[in-house]
Design an enzyme around this catalytic site. Structure first.
Site, mmCIF file in Angstrom:
data_model
loop_
_atom_site.group_PDB
_atom_site.id
_atom_site.type_symbol
_atom_site.label_atom_id
_atom_site.label_comp_id
_atom_site.label_asym_id
_atom_site.label_seq_id
_atom_site.Cartn_x
_atom_site.Cartn_y
_atom_site.Cartn_z
ATOM 1 N N GLY A 181 0.816 -1.191 0.000
ATOM 2 C CA GLY A 181 0.000 0.000 0.000
ATOM 3 C C GLY A 181 0.857 1.250 0.000
ATOM 4 O O GLY A 181 1.987 1.242 0.484
ATOM 5 N N SER A 182 0.333 2.341 -0.568
ATOM 6 C CA SER A 182 1.013 3.629 -0.450
ATOM 7 C C SER A 182 0.779 4.170 0.957
ATOM 8 O O SER A 182 -0.058 3.659 1.698
ATOM 9 C CB SER A 182 0.476 4.606 -1.494
ATOM 10 O OG SER A 182 0.828 4.166 -2.787
ATOM 11 N N GLY A 183 1.524 5.216 1.310
ATOM 12 C CA GLY A 183 1.377 5.784 2.642
ATOM 13 C C GLY A 183 2.520 5.416 3.573
ATOM 14 O O GLY A 183 2.542 5.825 4.721
ATOM 15 N N HIS A 184 3.468 4.575 3.061
ATOM 16 C CA HIS A 184 4.614 4.164 3.871
ATOM 17 C C HIS A 184 5.921 4.765 3.360
ATOM 18 O O HIS A 184 6.995 4.266 3.660
ATOM 19 C CB HIS A 184 4.746 2.640 3.864
ATOM 20 C CG HIS A 184 3.514 1.911 4.264
ATOM 21 N ND1 HIS A 184 2.885 2.153 5.466
ATOM 22 C CD2 HIS A 184 2.775 0.969 3.630
ATOM 23 C CE1 HIS A 184 1.813 1.374 5.548
ATOM 24 N NE2 HIS A 184 1.718 0.658 4.449
ATOM 25 N N LYS A 188 5.441 -8.184 2.210
ATOM 26 C CA LYS A 188 5.148 -8.014 3.633
ATOM 27 C C LYS A 188 3.946 -8.892 3.998
ATOM 28 O O LYS A 188 3.001 -9.017 3.211
ATOM 29 C CB LYS A 188 4.847 -6.535 3.942
ATOM 30 C CG LYS A 188 6.039 -5.639 3.634
ATOM 31 C CD LYS A 188 5.904 -4.259 4.239
ATOM 32 C CE LYS A 188 4.711 -3.466 3.718
ATOM 33 N NZ LYS A 188 4.662 -3.363 2.247
ATOM 34 N N ASP A 244 -1.412 -8.330 0.486
ATOM 35 C CA ASP A 244 -0.140 -8.384 -0.235
ATOM 36 C C ASP A 244 0.177 -9.814 -0.649
ATOM 37 O O ASP A 244 0.590 -10.070 -1.778
ATOM 38 C CB ASP A 244 0.985 -7.831 0.647
ATOM 39 C CG ASP A 244 0.855 -6.332 0.882
ATOM 40 O OD1 ASP A 244 1.198 -5.567 -0.028
ATOM 41 O OD2 ASP A 244 0.388 -5.934 1.956
ATOM 42 N N HIS A 251 -0.458 0.459 9.457
ATOM 43 C CA HIS A 251 -1.636 0.817 8.661
ATOM 44 C C HIS A 251 -2.674 1.575 9.455
ATOM 45 O O HIS A 251 -3.857 1.532 9.162
ATOM 46 C CB HIS A 251 -2.283 -0.439 8.071
ATOM 47 C CG HIS A 251 -1.398 -1.114 7.087
ATOM 48 N ND1 HIS A 251 -0.628 -2.185 7.420
ATOM 49 C CD2 HIS A 251 -1.135 -0.837 5.790
ATOM 50 C CE1 HIS A 251 0.072 -2.567 6.356
ATOM 51 N NE2 HIS A 251 -0.218 -1.755 5.368
#
Lengths: 199, 330
Positions: B53-56, B104, B109, B218
């Site tokens: 996911g984006s945001g990391h 991950k 994922d 998350h």
């Protein structure tokens, strides 16, 4: 008998209810997940409707496999592969028939739900979409309306459970007391059958 | 909640356009969401592909470049990418030596990378997978999806990336990646919840006087909530959790990772406390990295990752790397 148009209406009705309920699904996903279930499914079913408008498959199986492929390609997360597999496997089980009976749909849908359980490794009681889908499959032989009721009750019944699969499982006991967003969206999918049948 | 965005729907695409503008040494396919090092495929070299996911950020797109990842697949915010992205990435970076998927351990994922691996193998690309699951906060793995993948992802990507750059074959790169994961443990602490662009408000409610121990990346709450602690007390809790589980016998790499909204002033202070506690426990430190590497949007807090290394892992860790988020030796 149910033709390709019925299955297209099923997908369209589900897309509309996912649109309507997106905020609620996301709100349910907020305390035990990561607050995106509604927007993710919305993106997927929007793609499903667009794909079905572009190329209208002539068979029930064709409609569902196309829809499943779209979900896998656009949703991401766990929901994409799980919902995608559900529809694709159901579609495959329906084969090339131009029309299918409600009994054939019930049987194919069971194959789809089995595939989801294998893929995600979840069983009834794990607080996942399976808790809505399994009771729905069991009731599907009676009527679409019975399946809808069973799915809705199954979703509500996830509230007191402790999650054992998916992201909510990381919360342990703290996942108790929240209705599972995946079971809730599964109930929307089943409710779409009733709408498609015009009941 | 104020955010520096246009609309939530275009957050990921906008960020990718910005990444492309800042880093011409990367090929950024904004439409299909694949970030590839510009010189890919490198003939005879194993391609390393990760994503999530984006945001990391900078994970994973910020770790694409010589010495680390060959390609990254960013999903929607906190949502895993889809198999189509990984398949594109695999086709773009396969230099004939196969590709390694670094995944991950989150259900989404895992499922999407599994589907992509099947599709890639159908197209004649050799694929190996390594699962990162370093988070000690998840104890009851029998009844959960297993331990989450967090900070150790950086060490796996860096060290396996160096192994690939040296021309090691796929089985060897995979084995090293697995060894790094098995040698790493992490523990996270949140001082505030994060806000996803889609929701626009904090994903859980964390009162000012409290913190969450054992959080993931998350915005999901942790397993335990306590009254606010000092940096030293938090370091004791984090080091204890990690060391008890890892039982290191060799020197360790230390990652003091910010979750996105904690200033470096605090992270360095926390690092000092971590070192104090490690010294008390007699754990020798080989290398240290302090900064925002595996973030969770605007969450305040930190995570600690320790990775015990032998001579080979340390040599590969020290090897040159040139990416937007990690760069040394070049």
């Amino acid at each position: 008998m149910l033709d390709a148009d019925f299955f297209r209406r099923w997908m369209t009705a589900t897309a509309a209810s996912v649109d309507r309920e997106a905020e609620r699904l996301t709100a349910l996903d907020s305390p035990i997940g990561d607050a995106d279930h509604g927007s993710n499914l919305q993106r997927g079913f929007t793609a499903v409707v667009a794909a079905l408008e572009k190329e209208a498959p002539g068979t029930p199986g064709g409609v569902l496999t196309l829809a499943g492929r779209q979900l896998i390609s656009t949703v991401g997360g766990a929901s994409g592969p799980l919902y995608g597999t559900l529809l694709r496997r159901t579609g495959k089980a329906l084969g090339d028939a131009g029309e299918v009976s409600a009994e054939q749909l019930a049987e194919a849908f069971r194959a789809g739900v089995d595939a989801v359980m294998t893929l995600g490794g979840a069983a009834p009681g794990d607080k996942t979409m399976i808790d809505a889908l399994v009771p729905a499959v069991d009731a599907l032989g009676d009527s679409f309306a019975a399946a809808r009721t069973a799915a809705e009750e199954g979703a509500v019944a996830t509230t007191p459970l402790q999650a054992r699969k998916g992201r909510a499982s990381y919360l342990g006991e703290r996942s108790i007391g929240h209705q599972d967003p995946g079971a809730t969206s599964s109930a929307l999918l089943i409710a779409g059958l009733v709408e498609a049948a015009g009941e | 909640m104020k955010m520096l965005i246009n609309v939530p729907e275009t957050v990921v695409a906008d960020a990718l356009r910005g990444l492309a503008a800042a880093h011409p040494e990367l090929t950024v396919d904004v439409e299909n969401r694949v970030i590839v090092r510009r010189d890919a495929p490198v003939a005879g070299q194993v391609g390393l592909i990760s994503g999530g996911g984006s945001g990391h950020e900078p994970l994973h797109g910020g770790f694409v470049g010589p010495g680390m990842l060959s390609a990254a697949c960013p999903g929607e915010v906190f949502t895993s990418p889809v198999p189509d992205q990984m398949l594109r990435a695999a086709a773009a970076v396969d230099g004939g030596a196969g590709v390694l998927f670094i995944v991950k351990n989150y259900t989404g994922d895992v499922l999407n990378f599994d589907m992509a691996a099947e599709m890639a193998e159908d197209e004649g690309i050799q694929v190996a997978k390594v699962l990162v699951n370093d988070d000690v906060a998840v104890t009851d793995s029998l009844y959960t999806a297993g331990r989450r993948g967090t900070g150790a992802t950086l060490f796996v990507e860096k060290i396996a990336g160096a192994a690939a750059a040296e021309g090691m074959p796929l089985e060897r790169v995979e084995a090293i990646a697995r060894q790094v994961n098995e040698s790493s443990r992490s523990f996270g602490i949140a001082l505030s919840a994060c806000s996803t662009p889609a929701k626009g408000s904090p994903t859980f409610d964390l009162p000012p006087g409290e913190l969450e121990l054992g959080i993931g990346i998350h915005g999901e709450p942790g397993r335990e909530r306590r009254a606010m602690m000092t940096s030293g007390e938090i370091a004791e809790a984090a080091v204890e959790a990690v060391v008890e589980d890892l039982q290191p016998r060799n020197p360790v790499l230390v990652l003091v990772n910010g979750m996105g909204a904690t200033p470096l002033l605090e992270l360095y202070g926390f690092n000092a406390e971590v070192h104090r506690v490690l010294a008390q426990r007699g754990v020798p430190v080989a290398r240290v990295l302090v900064g925002n590497y595996v973030t969770s949007l605007d969450m305040a807090g930190a995570s600690l990752t320790l990775c015990q290394v032998d001579e080979e892992l340390l040599r590969l860790y020290d090897a040159p790397v040139k990416t937007p988020g990690l760069r040394w030796g070049v």
